[in-house]
Design a protein around this motif. Structure first.
Motif, PDB file in Angstrom:
ATOM      1  N   HIS A 158     -12.826  -7.706  -1.763  1.00 12.91           N
ATOM      2  CA  HIS A 158     -13.443  -6.809  -0.560  1.00 12.91           C
ATOM      3  C   HIS A 158     -12.362  -7.446   0.280  1.00 12.91           C
ATOM      4  CE1 HIS A 158     -14.906  -4.710   2.665  1.00 12.91           C
ATOM      5  NE2 HIS A 158     -14.992  -5.775   3.261  1.00 12.91           N
ATOM      6  N   HIS A 159     -11.747  -6.604   1.243  1.00  9.59           N
ATOM      7  CA  HIS A 159     -10.951  -6.709   2.325  1.00  9.59           C
ATOM      8  C   HIS A 159     -10.866  -5.765   3.258  1.00  9.59           C
ATOM      9  CE1 HIS A 159      -8.157  -5.104  -0.644  1.00  9.59           C
ATOM     10  NE2 HIS A 159      -7.602  -4.616   0.496  1.00  9.59           N
ATOM     11  N   ASP A 160     -10.462  -5.886   4.487  1.00 11.38           N
ATOM     12  CA  ASP A 160     -10.468  -4.777   5.431  1.00 11.38           C
ATOM     13  C   ASP A 160      -8.736  -4.947   5.854  1.00 11.38           C
ATOM     14  OD1 ASP A 160     -13.062  -4.207   5.802  1.00 11.38           O
ATOM     15  OD2 ASP A 160     -13.286  -6.165   6.849  1.00 11.38           O
ATOM     16  N   HIS A 161      -8.490  -3.751   6.523  1.00 13.81           N
ATOM     17  CA  HIS A 161      -7.057  -3.379   6.857  1.00 13.81           C
ATOM     18  C   HIS A 161      -6.810  -3.199   8.511  1.00 13.81           C
ATOM     19  CE1 HIS A 161      -7.512  -1.734   2.812  1.00 13.81           C
ATOM     20  NE2 HIS A 161      -6.330  -2.330   2.709  1.00 13.81           N
TER      21      HIS A 161
ATOM     22  N   GLU B 121       2.854   1.387  15.386  1.00 11.97           N
ATOM     23  CA  GLU B 121       4.329   1.425  15.598  1.00 11.97           C
ATOM     24  C   GLU B 121       5.004   1.321  14.425  1.00 11.97           C
ATOM     25  OE1 GLU B 121       4.824  -1.524  18.912  1.00 11.97           O
ATOM     26  OE2 GLU B 121       3.765  -0.221  20.102  1.00 11.97           O
ATOM     27  N   THR B 122       4.674   0.529  13.310  1.00 18.28           N
ATOM     28  CA  THR B 122       5.438   0.244  11.999  1.00 18.28           C
ATOM     29  C   THR B 122       5.001   0.869  10.945  1.00 18.28           C
ATOM     30  OG1 THR B 122       4.624  -1.943  11.637  1.00 18.28           O
ATOM     31  CG2 THR B 122       6.390  -1.982  13.253  1.00 18.28           C
ATOM     32  N   GLY B 123       3.645   1.057  10.925  1.00 19.40           N
ATOM     33  CA  GLY B 123       3.026   1.614   9.903  1.00 19.40           C
ATOM     34  C   GLY B 123       2.618   0.466   8.731  1.00 19.40           C
ATOM     35  N   GLU B 124       3.010  -0.816   9.091  1.00 18.74           N
ATOM     36  CA  GLU B 124       2.572  -1.911   8.389  1.00 18.74           C
ATOM     37  C   GLU B 124       1.169  -1.960   8.402  1.00 18.74           C
ATOM     38  OE1 GLU B 124       3.214  -6.777   8.023  1.00 18.74           O
ATOM     39  OE2 GLU B 124       3.650  -5.632  10.030  1.00 18.74           O
ATOM     40  N   VAL B 125       0.801  -2.204   6.777  1.00 18.42           N
ATOM     41  CA  VAL B 125      -0.576  -2.505   6.629  1.00 18.42           C
ATOM     42  C   VAL B 125      -0.963  -4.033   6.299  1.00 18.42           C
ATOM     43  CG1 VAL B 125      -2.543  -1.840   5.141  1.00 18.42           C
ATOM     44  CG2 VAL B 125      -0.877   0.031   5.869  1.00 18.42           C
ATOM     45  N   VAL B 126      -1.843  -4.701   6.938  1.00 14.48           N
ATOM     46  CA  VAL B 126      -2.305  -5.974   6.801  1.00 14.48           C
ATOM     47  C   VAL B 126      -3.779  -5.945   6.385  1.00 14.48           C
ATOM     48  CG1 VAL B 126      -2.334  -8.368   7.911  1.00 14.48           C
ATOM     49  CG2 VAL B 126      -0.615  -6.619   8.563  1.00 14.48           C
TER      50      VAL B 126
ATOM     51  N   LEU C 276     -13.413  -1.149   6.928  1.00 11.37           N
ATOM     52  CA  LEU C 276     -13.095  -1.354   8.312  1.00 11.37           C
ATOM     53  C   LEU C 276     -11.449  -0.950   8.547  1.00 11.37           C
ATOM     54  CD1 LEU C 276     -13.712  -2.213  11.178  1.00 11.37           C
ATOM     55  CD2 LEU C 276     -13.477  -4.507  10.502  1.00 11.37           C
ATOM     56  N   GLU C 277     -11.232  -0.331   9.341  1.00  9.17           N
ATOM     57  CA  GLU C 277      -9.547  -0.302   9.812  1.00  9.17           C
ATOM     58  C   GLU C 277      -9.393  -0.548  11.012  1.00  9.17           C
ATOM     59  OE1 GLU C 277      -8.988   3.866   8.569  1.00  9.17           O
ATOM     60  OE2 GLU C 277      -9.337   3.394   6.357  1.00  9.17           O
ATOM     61  N   LEU C 278      -8.629  -1.441  11.460  1.00  8.73           N
ATOM     62  CA  LEU C 278      -8.441  -1.526  12.792  1.00  8.73           C
ATOM     63  C   LEU C 278      -6.910  -1.164  13.176  1.00  8.73           C
ATOM     64  CD1 LEU C 278      -9.534  -5.297  13.147  1.00  8.73           C
ATOM     65  CD2 LEU C 278     -10.646  -3.266  13.659  1.00  8.73           C
ATOM     66  N   TYR C 279      -6.515  -0.224  14.145  1.00 12.22           N
ATOM     67  CA  TYR C 279      -5.166   0.210  14.218  1.00 12.22           C
ATOM     68  C   TYR C 279      -4.793  -0.642  15.709  1.00 12.22           C
ATOM     69  CZ  TYR C 279      -6.389   3.915  11.296  1.00 12.22           C
ATOM     70  OH  TYR C 279      -6.743   4.655  10.151  1.00 12.22           O
ATOM     71  N   VAL C 280      -3.604  -1.243  15.314  1.00 10.87           N
ATOM     72  CA  VAL C 280      -3.325  -2.299  16.207  1.00 10.87           C
ATOM     73  C   VAL C 280      -1.678  -2.182  16.624  1.00 10.87           C
ATOM     74  CG1 VAL C 280      -4.780  -3.922  15.260  1.00 10.87           C
ATOM     75  CG2 VAL C 280      -2.508  -3.908  14.246  1.00 10.87           C
TER      76      VAL C 280
ATOM     77  N   HIS D 289       0.959  -1.057   0.055  1.00  9.76           N
ATOM     78  CA  HIS D 289       0.196   0.048   0.050  1.00  9.76           C
ATOM     79  C   HIS D 289       0.818   1.026  -0.109  1.00  9.76           C
ATOM     80  CE1 HIS D 289      -2.303  -3.357   1.932  1.00  9.76           C
ATOM     81  NE2 HIS D 289      -3.248  -2.628   1.213  1.00  9.76           N
ATOM     82  N   PRO D 290       1.467   1.780  -1.002  1.00  8.23           N
ATOM     83  CA  PRO D 290       2.626   2.637  -1.132  1.00  8.23           C
ATOM     84  C   PRO D 290       1.662   4.104  -1.176  1.00  8.23           C
ATOM     85  CG  PRO D 290       2.492   1.497  -3.544  1.00  8.23           C
ATOM     86  CD  PRO D 290       1.491   0.987  -2.289  1.00  8.23           C
ATOM     87  N   ASP D 291       2.575   5.099  -0.733  1.00  8.83           N
ATOM     88  CA  ASP D 291       2.121   6.356  -0.777  1.00  8.83           C
ATOM     89  C   ASP D 291       2.747   6.991  -2.385  1.00  8.83           C
ATOM     90  OD1 ASP D 291       4.730   6.944   0.039  1.00  8.83           O
ATOM     91  OD2 ASP D 291       4.209   7.610   1.906  1.00  8.83           O
ATOM     92  N   ALA D 292       2.333   8.144  -2.397  1.00  9.65           N
ATOM     93  CA  ALA D 292       2.868   8.934  -3.787  1.00  9.65           C
ATOM     94  C   ALA D 292       4.577   8.917  -3.756  1.00  9.65           C
ATOM     95  CB  ALA D 292       1.880  10.188  -3.916  1.00  9.65           C
ATOM     96  N   VAL D 293       5.016   9.207  -2.643  1.00 10.19           N
ATOM     97  CA  VAL D 293       6.309   9.246  -2.497  1.00 10.19           C
ATOM     98  C   VAL D 293       7.222   7.948  -2.809  1.00 10.19           C
ATOM     99  CG1 VAL D 293       8.386   9.984  -1.012  1.00 10.19           C
ATOM    100  CG2 VAL D 293       6.282  11.347  -1.021  1.00 10.19           C
ATOM    101  N   GLU D 294       6.682   6.962  -2.358  1.00  7.38           N
ATOM    102  CA  GLU D 294       7.090   5.735  -2.387  1.00  7.38           C
ATOM    103  C   GLU D 294       7.099   5.114  -3.935  1.00  7.38           C
ATOM    104  OE1 GLU D 294       9.023   2.018  -2.129  1.00  7.38           O
ATOM    105  OE2 GLU D 294       9.295   4.006  -1.013  1.00  7.38           O
ATOM    106  N   LEU D 295       5.812   5.488  -4.535  1.00  2.00           N
ATOM    107  CA  LEU D 295       5.549   5.235  -5.743  1.00  2.00           C
ATOM    108  C   LEU D 295       6.520   6.083  -6.753  1.00  2.00           C
ATOM    109  CD1 LEU D 295       1.832   4.899  -5.838  1.00  2.00           C
ATOM    110  CD2 LEU D 295       3.366   3.178  -6.224  1.00  2.00           C
ATOM    111  N   HIS D 296       6.673   7.061  -6.451  1.00  2.00           N
ATOM    112  CA  HIS D 296       7.826   8.339  -7.148  1.00  2.00           C
ATOM    113  C   HIS D 296       9.094   7.594  -7.076  1.00  2.00           C
ATOM    114  CE1 HIS D 296      10.626  11.814  -7.143  1.00  2.00           C
ATOM    115  NE2 HIS D 296       9.932  11.836  -8.438  1.00  2.00           N
TER     116      HIS D 296
END
Length: 144
Positions: free
Chosen positions: A93-96, A101-106, A133-137, A39-46
């Motif tokens: 369809h999936h949730d995240h 702490e790490t910013g990892e998206v699962v 649905l977003e769970l912050y873990v 799930h990259p952001d624009a800066v990472e895609l750049h």
């Protein structure tokens, strides 16, 4: 045709439909977007696109992502306190879960959660049109 090649072609067609010219830089960016399994952001895609095609500007990345989102072939994910990230809309369809702490998206899918959401909506006289649905873990400490 490989999945990434097919996805690249779909992204290319979406831009053409919008009347956007497909330059070599945009083609490189589309290949990067098509191949992204995270799930990259624009800066990472750049950063990834520059590895393939030096000289691509960050503004080209932003403009291209905006148009791809408008065409419905990518989705902008805005998680709390982070830059927008992007993913393909063709995925099931999936949730995240977002590790705070790490910013990892699962990505995950739970039939129990899906059924419960539909049950709650129905009990209140609604049907679900779409949801996210977003769970912050954070990882549990190991040990006793």
């Amino acid at each position: 045709m490989a999945a990434i090649d097919q996805r690249t072609e779909e992204l290319t067609q979406a831009l053409r439909t919008a009347g956007v010219r497909i330059t070599r830089q945009r083609k490189a960016l589309l290949e990067v977007v098509a191949g992204a399994e995270d799930h990259p952001d624009a800066v990472e895609l750049h950063r990834r696109a520059v590895e393939k095609m030096p000289g691509i500007s960050l503004s080209t990345v932003y403009r291209t992502l905006t148009e791809l989102e408008a065409q419905g072939v990518i989705q902008r994910l805005q998680f709390e306190g982070e830059a927008a990230r992007f993913e393909h809309t063709e995925t099931d369809h999936h949730d995240h879960m977002i590790d705070v702490e790490t910013g990892e998206v699962v990505e995950f899918r739970s039939e129990r959660i899906e059924a419960l959401q539909a049950e709650i909506a129905a009990a209140m006289g609604y049907e679900i049109v779409r949801h996210r649905l977003e769970l912050y873990v954070r990882r549990k400490p190991s040990g006793g």
